[in-house]
Design a protein around this motif. Structure first.
Motif, PDB file in Angstrom:
ATOM      1  N   ALA A  85      37.382  45.032  23.646  1.00  0.00           N
ATOM      2  CA  ALA A  85      38.687  44.708  23.587  1.00  0.00           C
ATOM      3  C   ALA A  85      38.979  44.526  24.988  1.00  0.00           C
ATOM      4  N   GLU A  88      38.155  41.268  26.360  1.00  0.00           N
ATOM      5  CA  GLU A  88      39.276  40.340  25.424  1.00  0.00           C
ATOM      6  C   GLU A  88      38.205  39.653  24.270  1.00  0.00           C
ATOM      7  N   PHE A  90      38.188  40.279  20.946  1.00  0.00           N
ATOM      8  CA  PHE A  90      38.986  41.126  19.989  1.00  0.00           C
ATOM      9  C   PHE A  90      38.533  41.079  18.727  1.00  0.00           C
ATOM     10  N   ALA A  93      35.568  43.562  18.755  1.00  0.00           N
ATOM     11  CA  ALA A  93      36.350  44.871  18.790  1.00  0.00           C
ATOM     12  C   ALA A  93      36.912  45.250  17.360  1.00  0.00           C
ATOM     13  N   VAL A 120      44.242  45.754  18.464  1.00  0.00           N
ATOM     14  CA  VAL A 120      42.953  44.703  18.480  1.00  0.00           C
ATOM     15  C   VAL A 120      43.194  43.951  17.293  1.00  0.00           C
ATOM     16  N   HIS A 123      45.475  40.914  18.432  1.00  0.00           N
ATOM     17  CA  HIS A 123      44.957  40.094  19.370  1.00  0.00           C
ATOM     18  C   HIS A 123      43.758  39.290  18.855  1.00  0.00           C
ATOM     19  N   ALA A 124      43.377  39.573  17.773  1.00  0.00           N
ATOM     20  CA  ALA A 124      42.092  38.848  16.916  1.00  0.00           C
ATOM     21  C   ALA A 124      42.923  38.000  15.960  1.00  0.00           C
TER      22      ALA A 124
END
Length: 168
Positions: A85, A88, A90, A93, A120, A123-124
């Motif tokens: 994470a 970045e 994600f 992560a 996470v 963001h993913a």
């Protein structure tokens, strides 16, 4: 049946030799295991130090090495997820944090872990899973002492998901 004295001595010597060999093998195996543990512990400490210094790029290859050695260790998967994470990455992560949860299902009761997992997932761009995690955070009504704005952050993430899903 009568056993001669010499036969008894041979049996006793054989038993003593077998026990001695067993102890020797155990000692050699234990020494190897101790060396492995010491190496893994040193690697783990280095990963944690780099992570705490937010040197995620340097920590990532070491975390991967540690994952190869201990793929089912909860803490190794967790720290690998947090490092990914930080870099970045994600999706990676999310995979590591999901594995952490698979290894230890009781993490669903850890307020901070669940919020990190949700962030996470957002963001993913896995909004559906993130929403489920955040709803769990909401329903649990967690309010960690060291994070007094926890529920507000959960609300912000939910609103962010709604906005991003509405824009698609």
């Amino acid at each position: 049946m009568i056993i001669k004295e010499s036969t008894r001595k041979l049996i006793l010597i054989a038993v003593i030799i077998i026990i001695a060999i067993g102890l020797l093998v155990a000692k050699v195996m234990a020494k190897k295991q101790d060396e492995q543990f010491a190496n893994n512990e040193a690697l783990y400490s280095q990963v944690i130090q780099l992570y705490s210094q937010q040197q995620f790029a340097e920590a990532a290859p070491l975390a991967e090495e540690l994952l190869k050695k201990q793929p089912n260790a909860e803490i190794v998967n967790y720290i690998s997820g947090m490092i990914a994470a930080g870099n970045e990455e994600f999706v990676a992560a999310a995979v590591h944090l999901q594995k952490t949860l698979d290894i230890n299902p009781y993490k669903v009761e850890d307020a901070i872990f669940m919020l990190q997992f949700a962030e996470v997932l957002v963001h993913a761009e896995n909004y559906e899973a993130a929403q489920k995690v955040l709803e769990k955070c909401q329903q649990a009504e967690w309010a960690p002492e060291d994070y007094p704005t926890y529920q507000e952050h959960v609300q912000e993430l939910l609103a962010d998901i709604e906005e991003k899903q509405g824009g698609k």
